[in-house]
Motif scaffolding. Structure first.
Motif, PDB file in Angstrom:
ATOM      1  N   ARG A 139      -1.498 -28.454   2.161  1.00  0.00           N
ATOM      2  CA  ARG A 139      -1.610 -29.325   0.994  1.00  0.00           C
ATOM      3  C   ARG A 139      -0.278 -29.874   0.505  1.00  0.00           C
ATOM      4  O   ARG A 139      -0.201 -31.017   0.072  1.00  0.00           O
ATOM      5  CB  ARG A 139      -2.372 -28.638  -0.125  1.00  0.00           C
ATOM      6  CG  ARG A 139      -1.670 -27.482  -0.772  1.00  0.00           C
ATOM      7  CD  ARG A 139      -2.590 -26.762  -1.765  1.00  0.00           C
ATOM      8  NE  ARG A 139      -1.936 -25.662  -2.415  1.00  0.00           N
ATOM      9  CZ  ARG A 139      -1.814 -24.448  -1.922  1.00  0.00           C
ATOM     10  NH1 ARG A 139      -2.317 -24.183  -0.731  1.00  0.00           N
ATOM     11  NH2 ARG A 139      -1.204 -23.496  -2.587  1.00  0.00           N
ATOM     12  N   THR A 140       0.787 -29.088   0.566  1.00  0.00           N
ATOM     13  CA  THR A 140       2.085 -29.571   0.099  1.00  0.00           C
ATOM     14  C   THR A 140       2.587 -30.701   0.990  1.00  0.00           C
ATOM     15  O   THR A 140       3.005 -31.746   0.496  1.00  0.00           O
ATOM     16  CB  THR A 140       3.114 -28.427   0.053  1.00  0.00           C
ATOM     17  OG1 THR A 140       2.634 -27.418  -0.837  1.00  0.00           O
ATOM     18  CG2 THR A 140       4.467 -28.926  -0.428  1.00  0.00           C
ATOM     19  N   LEU A 141       2.524 -30.500   2.297  1.00  0.00           N
ATOM     20  CA  LEU A 141       2.944 -31.549   3.218  1.00  0.00           C
ATOM     21  C   LEU A 141       2.032 -32.767   3.110  1.00  0.00           C
ATOM     22  O   LEU A 141       2.481 -33.905   3.225  1.00  0.00           O
ATOM     23  CB  LEU A 141       2.960 -31.025   4.656  1.00  0.00           C
ATOM     24  CG  LEU A 141       4.049 -30.007   4.963  1.00  0.00           C
ATOM     25  CD1 LEU A 141       3.845 -29.404   6.348  1.00  0.00           C
ATOM     26  CD2 LEU A 141       5.420 -30.643   4.852  1.00  0.00           C
ATOM     27  N   PHE A 142       0.736 -32.538   2.873  1.00  0.00           N
ATOM     28  CA  PHE A 142      -0.198 -33.643   2.714  1.00  0.00           C
ATOM     29  C   PHE A 142       0.165 -34.477   1.489  1.00  0.00           C
ATOM     30  O   PHE A 142       0.250 -35.700   1.560  1.00  0.00           O
ATOM     31  CB  PHE A 142      -1.633 -33.108   2.580  1.00  0.00           C
ATOM     32  CG  PHE A 142      -2.666 -34.185   2.451  1.00  0.00           C
ATOM     33  CD1 PHE A 142      -3.187 -34.788   3.577  1.00  0.00           C
ATOM     34  CD2 PHE A 142      -3.107 -34.604   1.204  1.00  0.00           C
ATOM     35  CE1 PHE A 142      -4.135 -35.793   3.468  1.00  0.00           C
ATOM     36  CE2 PHE A 142      -4.050 -35.596   1.084  1.00  0.00           C
ATOM     37  CZ  PHE A 142      -4.565 -36.197   2.218  1.00  0.00           C
ATOM     38  N   LYS A 143       0.410 -33.826   0.351  1.00  0.00           N
ATOM     39  CA  LYS A 143       0.756 -34.547  -0.873  1.00  0.00           C
ATOM     40  C   LYS A 143       2.077 -35.292  -0.736  1.00  0.00           C
ATOM     41  O   LYS A 143       2.292 -36.306  -1.390  1.00  0.00           O
ATOM     42  CB  LYS A 143       0.819 -33.595  -2.061  1.00  0.00           C
ATOM     43  CG  LYS A 143      -0.534 -33.197  -2.577  1.00  0.00           C
ATOM     44  CD  LYS A 143      -0.400 -32.354  -3.819  1.00  0.00           C
ATOM     45  CE  LYS A 143      -1.755 -32.041  -4.409  1.00  0.00           C
ATOM     46  NZ  LYS A 143      -1.650 -31.352  -5.694  1.00  0.00           N
ATOM     47  N   GLN A 144       2.964 -34.782   0.112  1.00  0.00           N
ATOM     48  CA  GLN A 144       4.235 -35.456   0.353  1.00  0.00           C
ATOM     49  C   GLN A 144       4.076 -36.650   1.282  1.00  0.00           C
ATOM     50  O   GLN A 144       5.007 -37.421   1.474  1.00  0.00           O
ATOM     51  CB  GLN A 144       5.250 -34.480   0.947  1.00  0.00           C
ATOM     52  CG  GLN A 144       5.691 -33.424  -0.025  1.00  0.00           C
ATOM     53  CD  GLN A 144       6.537 -32.337   0.622  1.00  0.00           C
ATOM     54  OE1 GLN A 144       6.658 -32.262   1.848  1.00  0.00           O
ATOM     55  NE2 GLN A 144       7.118 -31.480  -0.194  1.00  0.00           N
ATOM     56  N   GLY A 145       2.888 -36.822   1.866  1.00  0.00           N
ATOM     57  CA  GLY A 145       2.622 -37.964   2.738  1.00  0.00           C
ATOM     58  C   GLY A 145       3.164 -37.807   4.146  1.00  0.00           C
ATOM     59  O   GLY A 145       3.444 -38.800   4.814  1.00  0.00           O
ATOM     60  N   ASN A 146       3.285 -36.571   4.614  1.00  0.00           N
ATOM     61  CA  ASN A 146       3.776 -36.324   5.972  1.00  0.00           C
ATOM     62  C   ASN A 146       2.824 -36.976   6.984  1.00  0.00           C
ATOM     63  O   ASN A 146       1.651 -36.627   7.045  1.00  0.00           O
ATOM     64  CB  ASN A 146       3.868 -34.816   6.213  1.00  0.00           C
ATOM     65  CG  ASN A 146       4.456 -34.480   7.550  1.00  0.00           C
ATOM     66  OD1 ASN A 146       3.941 -34.869   8.576  1.00  0.00           O
ATOM     67  ND2 ASN A 146       5.556 -33.741   7.519  1.00  0.00           N
ATOM     68  N   PRO A 147       3.306 -37.941   7.794  1.00  0.00           N
ATOM     69  CA  PRO A 147       2.439 -38.664   8.719  1.00  0.00           C
ATOM     70  C   PRO A 147       1.745 -37.763   9.748  1.00  0.00           C
ATOM     71  O   PRO A 147       0.584 -38.004  10.101  1.00  0.00           O
ATOM     72  CB  PRO A 147       3.370 -39.645   9.431  1.00  0.00           C
ATOM     73  CG  PRO A 147       4.592 -39.703   8.605  1.00  0.00           C
ATOM     74  CD  PRO A 147       4.677 -38.429   7.837  1.00  0.00           C
ATOM     75  N   ASP A 148       2.427 -36.727  10.214  1.00  0.00           N
ATOM     76  CA  ASP A 148       1.828 -35.826  11.200  1.00  0.00           C
ATOM     77  C   ASP A 148       0.664 -35.041  10.594  1.00  0.00           C
ATOM     78  O   ASP A 148      -0.371 -34.857  11.230  1.00  0.00           O
ATOM     79  CB  ASP A 148       2.877 -34.854  11.752  1.00  0.00           C
ATOM     80  CG  ASP A 148       3.962 -35.563  12.545  1.00  0.00           C
ATOM     81  OD1 ASP A 148       3.654 -36.617  13.151  1.00  0.00           O
ATOM     82  OD2 ASP A 148       5.102 -35.076  12.560  1.00  0.00           O
ATOM     83  N   VAL A 149       0.824 -34.588   9.367  1.00  0.00           N
ATOM     84  CA  VAL A 149      -0.234 -33.834   8.693  1.00  0.00           C
ATOM     85  C   VAL A 149      -1.410 -34.752   8.374  1.00  0.00           C
ATOM     86  O   VAL A 149      -2.568 -34.373   8.552  1.00  0.00           O
ATOM     87  CB  VAL A 149       0.309 -33.154   7.418  1.00  0.00           C
ATOM     88  CG1 VAL A 149      -0.809 -32.543   6.608  1.00  0.00           C
ATOM     89  CG2 VAL A 149       1.337 -32.095   7.797  1.00  0.00           C
ATOM     90  N   LEU A 150      -1.125 -35.966   7.897  1.00  0.00           N
ATOM     91  CA  LEU A 150      -2.201 -36.922   7.635  1.00  0.00           C
ATOM     92  C   LEU A 150      -3.007 -37.200   8.902  1.00  0.00           C
ATOM     93  O   LEU A 150      -4.239 -37.217   8.873  1.00  0.00           O
ATOM     94  CB  LEU A 150      -1.641 -38.228   7.064  1.00  0.00           C
ATOM     95  CG  LEU A 150      -1.180 -38.172   5.612  1.00  0.00           C
ATOM     96  CD1 LEU A 150      -0.346 -39.390   5.266  1.00  0.00           C
ATOM     97  CD2 LEU A 150      -2.352 -38.066   4.682  1.00  0.00           C
ATOM     98  N   ALA A 151      -2.320 -37.413  10.027  1.00  0.00           N
ATOM     99  CA  ALA A 151      -3.009 -37.672  11.294  1.00  0.00           C
ATOM    100  C   ALA A 151      -3.811 -36.448  11.731  1.00  0.00           C
ATOM    101  O   ALA A 151      -4.948 -36.584  12.209  1.00  0.00           O
ATOM    102  CB  ALA A 151      -1.997 -38.058  12.364  1.00  0.00           C
ATOM    103  N   LEU A 152      -3.264 -35.273  11.559  1.00  0.00           N
ATOM    104  CA  LEU A 152      -3.954 -34.042  11.934  1.00  0.00           C
ATOM    105  C   LEU A 152      -5.256 -33.872  11.149  1.00  0.00           C
ATOM    106  O   LEU A 152      -6.263 -33.413  11.691  1.00  0.00           O
ATOM    107  CB  LEU A 152      -3.033 -32.833  11.695  1.00  0.00           C
ATOM    108  CG  LEU A 152      -3.602 -31.461  12.025  1.00  0.00           C
ATOM    109  CD1 LEU A 152      -3.833 -31.347  13.527  1.00  0.00           C
ATOM    110  CD2 LEU A 152      -2.667 -30.374  11.548  1.00  0.00           C
ATOM    111  N   LEU A 153      -5.246 -34.281   9.893  1.00  0.00           N
ATOM    112  CA  LEU A 153      -6.427 -34.158   9.042  1.00  0.00           C
ATOM    113  C   LEU A 153      -7.346 -35.383   9.122  1.00  0.00           C
ATOM    114  O   LEU A 153      -8.349 -35.451   8.418  1.00  0.00           O
ATOM    115  CB  LEU A 153      -6.012 -33.898   7.595  1.00  0.00           C
ATOM    116  CG  LEU A 153      -5.276 -32.574   7.365  1.00  0.00           C
ATOM    117  CD1 LEU A 153      -4.795 -32.462   5.935  1.00  0.00           C
ATOM    118  CD2 LEU A 153      -6.148 -31.389   7.734  1.00  0.00           C
TER     119      LEU A 153
END
Length: 135
Positions: A6-20
């Motif tokens: 969630r922290t990386l997601f809220k920061q807009g990390n492109p890799d995490v967004l793509a993973l989800l």
């Protein structure tokens, strides 16, 4: 897994967004975006109703949220993100909704008079903004 990222997601990390399963460029693709508070002025202890609209040109999964930049005692601001909805927007369909901001004093966050910025987020990216003056 989503909770742990969630922290990386809220920061807009492109890799995490793509993973989800979210597209970081979705914010650039959405159209007819509005963010409108019922009033430009609010009082501490009061309530502000905010309406929003979003349209997608193609079917895409979106994480919809909003951010409030709260004014601090020294005049600077601090941001707090809030979740609204996780959905898949069908192509061309208009998504409309409402959320309410309670301007109440909390033990974890003190409210101070000033101009508070509201921003609408699509996949953690800012797509619209508005302001409310808190008195």
């Amino acid at each position: 897994m989503r909770w742990g990222l969630r922290t990386l997601f809220k920061q807009g990390n492109p890799d995490v967004l793509a993973l989800l399963g979210y597209d970081i460029t979705a914010a650039e693709k959405v159209t007819d975006v509005t963010l409108q508070p019922e009033s430009d002025v609010a009082v501490i202890g009061g309530l502000t109703t905010v309406t929003y609209t979003v349209r997608a040109p193609e079917t895409m999964p979106v994480y919809l949220g909003y951010r409030v930049d709260y004014v601090r005692q020294n005049g600077t601001t601090t941001a707090k993100d809030f979740f609204v909805k996780r959905t898949t927007l069908p192509a061309g369909q208009l998504l409309q909704g409402v959320f309410r901001l309670k301007w109440q004093q909390l033990t974890t966050r003190r409210l101070y008079p000033g101009v508070h910025r509201l921003t609408l987020l699509v996949n953690t990216q800012v797509v619209a903004e508005s302001w409310v003056t808190l008195k």
